[in-house]
Design an enzyme around this catalytic site. Structure first.
Site, PDB file in Angstrom:
ATOM      1  N   ASP A   9      52.222  18.771  32.528  1.00  0.00           N
ATOM      2  CA  ASP A   9      53.051  19.018  33.694  1.00  0.00           C
ATOM      3  C   ASP A   9      52.578  18.055  34.784  1.00  0.00           C
ATOM      4  OD1 ASP A   9      54.760  20.466  35.570  1.00  0.00           O
ATOM      5  OD2 ASP A   9      52.899  21.319  36.346  1.00  0.00           O
ATOM      6  N   ASP A  11      53.443  18.324  38.945  1.00  0.00           N
ATOM      7  CA  ASP A  11      53.121  18.962  40.228  1.00  0.00           C
ATOM      8  C   ASP A  11      52.233  20.183  40.015  1.00  0.00           C
ATOM      9  OD1 ASP A  11      55.179  17.629  42.331  1.00  0.00           O
ATOM     10  OD2 ASP A  11      56.135  17.870  40.374  1.00  0.00           O
ATOM     11  N   ASP A 168      49.956  24.295  34.982  1.00  0.00           N
ATOM     12  CA  ASP A 168      49.261  25.113  35.976  1.00  0.00           C
ATOM     13  C   ASP A 168      49.951  26.416  36.323  1.00  0.00           C
ATOM     14  OD1 ASP A 168      50.629  24.685  39.092  1.00  0.00           O
ATOM     15  OD2 ASP A 168      51.348  23.475  37.432  1.00  0.00           O
TER      16      ASP A 168
END
Length: 220
Positions: A9, A11, A168
Site C-alpha cells: 500500500d 498512504d 497499514d
C-alpha cells in the site's frame, strides 16, 4: 531464501501523506464556503479513495455527501492533489528497505487507492518510480480496495507466484483477506482499529524489521 513478490500500500504505509491531503482538503472546503477540518479528522478519512474522502468531508461539514456538490469537489480536490507532495514524507527506513528488497531479487509492487496521477507524482518526487515492477492506483481499474481486484491484478502483473501484501489499515487487511494473500501490518500508519482486531499474518512497527520478515516468508 527464495525471492517473492512484495506488494505495498502507499498512504500510511510507505508515505505519510496526511499533511498534504489535509491541506488540499481544507483548500477545497474553503473554496466551497466550509470551515476547515483538523488533521486527525482528515487522516481518519484516508484509505478508500478520493470519492470516499470527499464524501467524508461533506458529511463532516454537515452538507449532503451524495448531492451535486460531491462531483465538483472530487474534481477540485483531484486537481489540487495531482502534484501535492511537498508536505509528504517517507516513513523512516522505507527507502533503505525497498532498495535492499530489490537488491535481494524480490519483485516489488504497489497497490493503492490513491489515484494513479498523484501516485506517480509522489514516486517521482522521492525518485522511487524505478523500484516497482507494477503500480496499481485507485483509478487504474473499475474497482478499488477492499475489492480484491486491484491486488490480484498487481499479483498477476508480478507473475502470480509467492507474494505478500504490506499495508497499514482496515482496508488493506480486508483486501489481503479477500485476495487470499498473507498480510503484513505496518502498525504506525492510519488504522483506527486495534492491531489485535485486524486480520494479519504478522505485524511490524519499524521498516528495519521488514527485511527479516520477508526473508522468513512464508511464515507458516
Amino acid at each position: 531464501m527464495r525471492p517473492c513478490a512484495v506488494i505495498f500500500d502507499l498512504d500510511g504505509t510507505l508515505i505519510d501523506s496526511a499533511p498534504d491531503i489535509h491541506a488540499a482538503s481544507n483548500a477545497v472546503l474553503a473554496e466551497h464556503g466550509f470551515a476547515p477540518l483538523t488533521l486527525p479528522q482528515i487522516r481518519s478519512f484516508i484509505g478508500r479513495g478520493v470519492p470516499h474522502l470527499v464524501h467524508c468531508l461533506l458529511q463532516a461539514s454537515e452538507a449532503d455527501p451524495a448531492g451535486p456538490l460531491h462531483a465538483r469537489m472530487v474534481a477540485d480536490f483531484t486537481a489540487r492533489y495531482e502534484e501535492a507532495v511537498t508536505l509528504t514524507a517517507l516513513y523512516p527506513g522505507v527507502r533503505e528497505t525497498l532498495d535492499a528488497l530489490k537488491a535481494a531479487g524480490h519483485q516489488l509492487g504497489l497497490c493503492t487507492n490513491k489515484p494513479i496521477g498523484p501516485t506517480v507524482a509522489v514516486l517521482r518526487h522521492f525518485a522511487m518510480e524505478d523500484l516497482f515492477d507494477t503500480v496499481i492506483g485507485g483509478d487504474s481499474l473499475p474497482a478499488r480496495k477492499p475489492d480484491p481486484q486491484p491486488l490480484l491484478r498487481a499479483l498477476w502483473d508480478l507473475g502470480d507466484g509467492r507474494a505478500l501484501y504490506v499495508g497499514d489499515s482496515e482496508v488493506d487487511a480486508q483486501t489481503a483477506q479477500a485476495a487470499g494473500l498473507p498480510f503484513a501490518l505496518f502498525t504506525e500508519g492510519y488504522r483506527k482499529t486495534p492491531v489485535a482486531e485486524l486480520p494479519h499474518a504478522i505485524a511490524f512497527s519499524d521498516f528495519a524489521m521488514l527485511g527479516g520478515i520477508v526473508t522468513q516468508f512464508p511464515w507458516d
